[in-house]
Design an enzyme around this catalytic site. Structure first.
Site, PDB file in Angstrom:
ATOM      1  CB  CYS A   2      -1.123   0.093   1.069  1.00 55.35           C
ATOM      2  SG  CYS A   2      -1.771  -1.542   1.179  1.00 55.35           S
ATOM      3  NE  ARG A  27       4.250   1.547  -1.634  1.00 57.37           N
ATOM      4  CZ  ARG A  27       5.153   1.511  -1.324  1.00 57.37           C
ATOM      5  NH1 ARG A  27       6.512   1.787  -1.419  1.00 57.37           N
ATOM      6  NH2 ARG A  27       4.962   0.499   0.054  1.00 57.37           N
ATOM      7  CD1 TRP A  74      -1.019  -5.449  -2.699  1.00 53.90           C
ATOM      8  CD2 TRP A  74      -1.041  -4.650  -4.253  1.00 53.90           C
ATOM      9  NE1 TRP A  74      -0.111  -7.108  -2.863  1.00 53.90           N
ATOM     10  CE2 TRP A  74      -0.577  -6.246  -4.011  1.00 53.90           C
ATOM     11  CE3 TRP A  74      -1.083  -4.716  -5.584  1.00 53.90           C
ATOM     12  CZ2 TRP A  74      -0.099  -7.557  -5.531  1.00 53.90           C
ATOM     13  CZ3 TRP A  74      -0.603  -5.044  -7.519  1.00 53.90           C
ATOM     14  CH2 TRP A  74      -0.379  -6.330  -6.587  1.00 53.90           C
ATOM     15  CG  ASN A  98       2.098  -1.139   3.769  1.00 59.25           C
ATOM     16  OD1 ASN A  98       1.738  -2.264   3.357  1.00 59.25           O
ATOM     17  ND2 ASN A  98       2.836   0.070   2.972  1.00 59.25           N
ATOM     18  N   GLY A  99       0.350  -2.951   5.696  1.00 64.96           N
ATOM     19  CA  GLY A  99       1.310  -4.306   6.331  1.00 64.96           C
ATOM     20  C   GLY A  99      -0.339  -5.397   7.026  1.00 64.96           C
ATOM     21  CD  GLU A 482      12.541 -19.287 -12.869  1.00 68.65           C
ATOM     22  OE1 GLU A 482      12.128 -19.330 -13.833  1.00 68.65           O
ATOM     23  OE2 GLU A 482      12.333 -17.580 -12.841  1.00 68.65           O
ATOM     24  CE  LYS A 486      13.154 -14.572 -14.346  1.00 75.07           C
ATOM     25  NZ  LYS A 486      12.082 -15.079 -14.325  1.00 75.07           N
ATOM     26  CD  GLU A 489      12.079 -13.637 -18.372  1.00 78.81           C
ATOM     27  OE1 GLU A 489      10.776 -13.098 -18.527  1.00 78.81           O
ATOM     28  OE2 GLU A 489      11.947 -13.959 -17.256  1.00 78.81           O
ATOM     29  CG  HIS A 505      20.532 -39.121 -21.908  1.00 77.79           C
ATOM     30  ND1 HIS A 505      20.010 -40.809 -22.495  1.00 77.79           N
ATOM     31  CD2 HIS A 505      20.574 -39.890 -20.979  1.00 77.79           C
ATOM     32  CE1 HIS A 505      20.595 -41.022 -22.033  1.00 77.79           C
ATOM     33  NE2 HIS A 505      20.871 -40.802 -20.687  1.00 77.79           N
ATOM     34  CE  LYS A 604       5.012  -9.795 -13.145  1.00 77.10           C
ATOM     35  NZ  LYS A 604       6.816  -9.999 -13.445  1.00 77.10           N
TER      36      LYS A 604
HETATM   37  C1  AGP Z   1       8.318 -15.102 -15.843  1.00 81.02           C
HETATM   38  O1  AGP Z   1      10.099 -14.289 -15.786  1.00 81.02           O
HETATM   39  C2  AGP Z   1       7.938 -14.688 -17.395  1.00 81.02           C
HETATM   40  N1  AGP Z   1       7.887 -12.884 -16.503  1.00 81.02           N
HETATM   41  C3  AGP Z   1       6.895 -15.246 -18.079  1.00 81.02           C
HETATM   42  O2  AGP Z   1       7.091 -16.339 -17.500  1.00 81.02           O
HETATM   43  C4  AGP Z   1       5.336 -15.625 -16.329  1.00 81.02           C
HETATM   44  O3  AGP Z   1       6.684 -16.739 -15.476  1.00 81.02           O
HETATM   45  C5  AGP Z   1       4.615 -16.307 -17.020  1.00 81.02           C
HETATM   46  O4  AGP Z   1       3.969 -15.122 -17.883  1.00 81.02           O
HETATM   47  C6  AGP Z   1       2.970 -16.470 -15.879  1.00 81.02           C
HETATM   48  O5  AGP Z   1       2.914 -15.104 -15.194  1.00 81.02           O
HETATM   49  P1  AGP Z   1       1.960 -15.577 -13.877  1.00 81.02           P
HETATM   50  O6  AGP Z   1       2.563 -16.192 -13.058  1.00 81.02           O
HETATM   51  O7  AGP Z   1       1.249 -14.044 -14.116  1.00 81.02           O
HETATM   52  O8  AGP Z   1       0.916 -16.476 -14.523  1.00 81.02           O
END
Ligand code: AGP
Length: 609
Positions: A2, A27, A74, A98-99, A482, A486, A489, A505, A604
């Site tokens: 928040c 935020r 939030w 906030n919290g 993962e 990272k 992307e 393999h 996002k």
């Molecule tokens: C990961 O860094 C990406 N931003 C993307 O793979 C993300 O995890 C995926 O689109 C899922 O999004 P969500 O967790 O909001 O469902």
């Protein structure tokens, strides 16, 4: 988290509050409100949605006065609504917060027994009633606030006003940030520096357990117990955008460093350490349904899918429930045999990912029970699921997911312990140790974050590479995936994650001096197997970067770079192993000059197929 702004001075408060809240919009929020002394008493205006709605409300029904406070919410407890928006009033007292108040239900029951009625679902409202109750009992505003603070458990930063003591606002800080702005004949309080920079760069940061009385003449600091505090103001040199990133160069780096607090906030109020158990109030009403579950299908996309791969180990090993993991985009079109004893569990930071939502809906249509693990209260996926466990990572602004991932893994760990204990397949002694390891984890994450300079140096040495290979085994294989995601992307380098056992393999054909190989090597039951894979890579000239909690001269011999991390139980090691990979990806992206927070082609939240 928040946004908070408070003002006492010579200006009209409303514009100052709105401007401050606008500076805190980044935020993330779902509702907003202000409370202003208008000469006679305190008036409150609140609205759901964007700040523009609150602005319109204040145009239609203006508030005049030079003492006030504002809040952007939030949601953590209670859906986004006008009734749940802050500020919250009780009698003469108005509060913004906030919290998370962990004991709010107990306090709510105690206050209801005294005849108090509540108009919201929030934990915050109990604070207003507590302070008002003490004032009615004869205390001053400050005394009543101190008494109320002693009753609160959890994370809370508050700003409060009282009609019987105009011309002042009180603030108190515990866990979530509070900064006081010092002006000429005016003073401010906020949850973050950007809200103050239009008016002052002279600030005082409160520490946990500290509070302040703010008037236009000055600010007096004290502990919750009333001990006076003196503190030299600081001068902020950041520009507004840097201030939004808390002084970090990018939101991504800020969010990587927020992970200890995000993990703390996600487990807050859910650990029964002495009993060696986990309390998940939000799903306990479905206990009988969960007891009947014989199979779990985890569905997600991207990074969230990786957290599901880790969660599979937790649920199968601790709760002894068979688990399959599927991409949302695959599961939605599969004709998977589903029955009422199947739980389809959707994991999503945004709660809006189209493929994950469709997979959840498909599972529900097929007769499965459904659950969500999500970071955004009341988003589409939690609204569709039968039950939801929320992560409390706070808004994740950077497209690349970091704190959302580690809090998803934390939530899956909590769920596995909860189900294992409930099903009688996880004994109390083991469970107590698992919980103690989780309690210690945030400090261990901080220890890994302290390796940032070492990792930045490694990033500069290998940032020119065109390909990376990440290898991991068992519960750390998902972290190889993962780490590769990272890197690709945010730096646009091609990277692959592979089970270390799969080297022979195929991938071993790729090994040469040009391709760095990141090996995840915790001292776990498959350590020696992965060490053998490392030697196969080294024998072919591969340049190894090893992440390990067991550094040794032998490893120094084989690897080009060694990133040491602390050790915990093997199920929690994935969280510690992930952190260096996040930092490696970040620093390589900075080295290559890509758009770290908004990488090309990415969104996002992927709300379309
Ligand atoms: C990961 O860094 C990406 N931003 C993307 O793979 C993300 O995890 C995926 O689109 C899922 O999004 P969500 O967790 O909001 O469902």
């Amino acid at each position: 988290m928040c946004g908070i702004i408070g003002y006492v001075g010579h200006r009209e408060a409303a514009p100052v509050l709105l401007q401050g809240l606008k500076r805190l919009e980044y935020r993330g929020y779902d509702s907003a409100g202000v409370a202003i002394f208008n000469g006679g008493g305190i008036e409150v205006r609140r609205s759901v949605g964007k700040l523009s709605n609150l602005e319109q409300l204040l145009r239609d029904d203006p508030l005049h006065g030079s003492v006030g406070m504002g809040h952007t919410r939030w949601a953590t407890h209670g859906r986004p609504s006008e009734a749940n928006a802050h500020p919250h009033r009780a009698g003469k007292v108005v509060v913004i917060h906030n919290g998370i108040i962990e004991n709010y239900l107990d306090l709510r029951h105690e206050l209801s027994a005294k005849g108090r009625t509540f108009s919201s679902e929030t934990d915050t409202e109990v604070i207003s009633h507590l302070i008002d109750e003490y004032i009615i009992g004869g205390m001053t505003f400050m005394q009543a606030t101190r008494a109320a603070l002693q009753r609160l458990q959890g994370a809370f930063s508050i700003v409060a006003e009282c009609e019987s003591e105009p011309g002042k606002i009180l603030t108190a800080k515990n866990a979530t940030p509070i900064v006081i702005g010092l002006g000429e004949g005016e003073n401010f309080v906020a949850s973050d520096v950007p809200a103050l920079l239009e008016y002052t760069r002279k600030v005082i940061f409160l520490d946990d357990g500290e509070m302040a009385e703010i008037t236009r003449e000055g600010v007096s600091l004290s502990t919750f117990q009333g001990e006076p505090i003196t503190r030299e103001p600081r001068h902020i040199t950041w520009d507004a955008l840097t201030a939004q990133k808390g002084g970090y160069k990018h939101f991504l780096l800020k969010e990587i460093h927020e992970q200890p607090q995000a993990i703390i906030d996600t487990m807050r109020g859910r650990l029964l350490v002495n009993e060696g158990d986990v309390s998940l109030g939000e799903i306990e009403q479905h206990a009988e349904v969960l007891d009947a579950i014989k199979r779990i299908t985890l569905v997600a996309c991207g990074t969230a899918w990786h957290s599901c791969l880790v969660g599979k180990f937790f649920l199968e090993e601790l709760a002894r429930i068979p688990v399959e993991v599927d991409y949302g985009s695959e599961f939605r079109y599969r004709r998977s045999p589903i029955s009422p004893d199947t739980l389809v569990l959707a994991v999503s930071q945004s709660g809006e990912t189209a493929d994950t939502l469709a997979a959840l809906e498909g599972g529900k249509a097929g007769g499965a029970r459904t659950m969500a693990i999500c970071n955004v209260v009341d988003s589409s996926i939690p609204r569709k699921a039968d039950m939801t466990i929320y992560t409390h990572a706070g808004p994740e602004m950077s497209v690349a997911s970091t704190k959302a991932f580690t809090t998803q893994v934390t939530a899956l760990y909590l769920l596995a312990v909860h189900l294992g204990r409930r099903r009688g397949v996880l004994d109390q002694v083991t469970s107590r140790k698992l919980i103690e390891d989780l309690v210690n984890l945030p400090n261990q994450v901080r220890e890994v974050l302290s390796k940032d300079k070492l990792i930045e140096k490694i990033a500069k040495k290998y940032g020119h590479a065109r390909d990376f290979l990440y290898l991991g085994r068992g519960v750390n294989y998902p972290i190889a995936l993962e780490g590769a995601l990272k890197l690709k992307e945010i730096s646009y380098i091609h990277a692959e994650g592979y089970p270390a056992g799969e080297m022979k393999h195929g991938p071993i054909a790729l090994i040469d001096e040009q391709m760095p190989v990141v090996v995840l090597l915790p001292k776990d039951p498959v350590y020696s197997k992965t060490l053998s894979n490392m030697k196969e890579v080294e024998a072919r000239g591969g340049r190894i970067i090893v992440v390990t909690d067991a550094p040794s001269p032998e490893l120094e011999e084989i690897a080009w770079e060694v990133i040491p991390i602390p050790t915990t139980n093997y199920l929690l090691m994935p969280i510690l192993v992930t952190i260096p990979l996040q930092l490696l990806a970040y620093h390589i992206a900075v080295y290559r000059g890509t758009d770290v927070d908004q990488p090309r082609n990415l969104a996002k939240s992927v709300t379309v197929e």
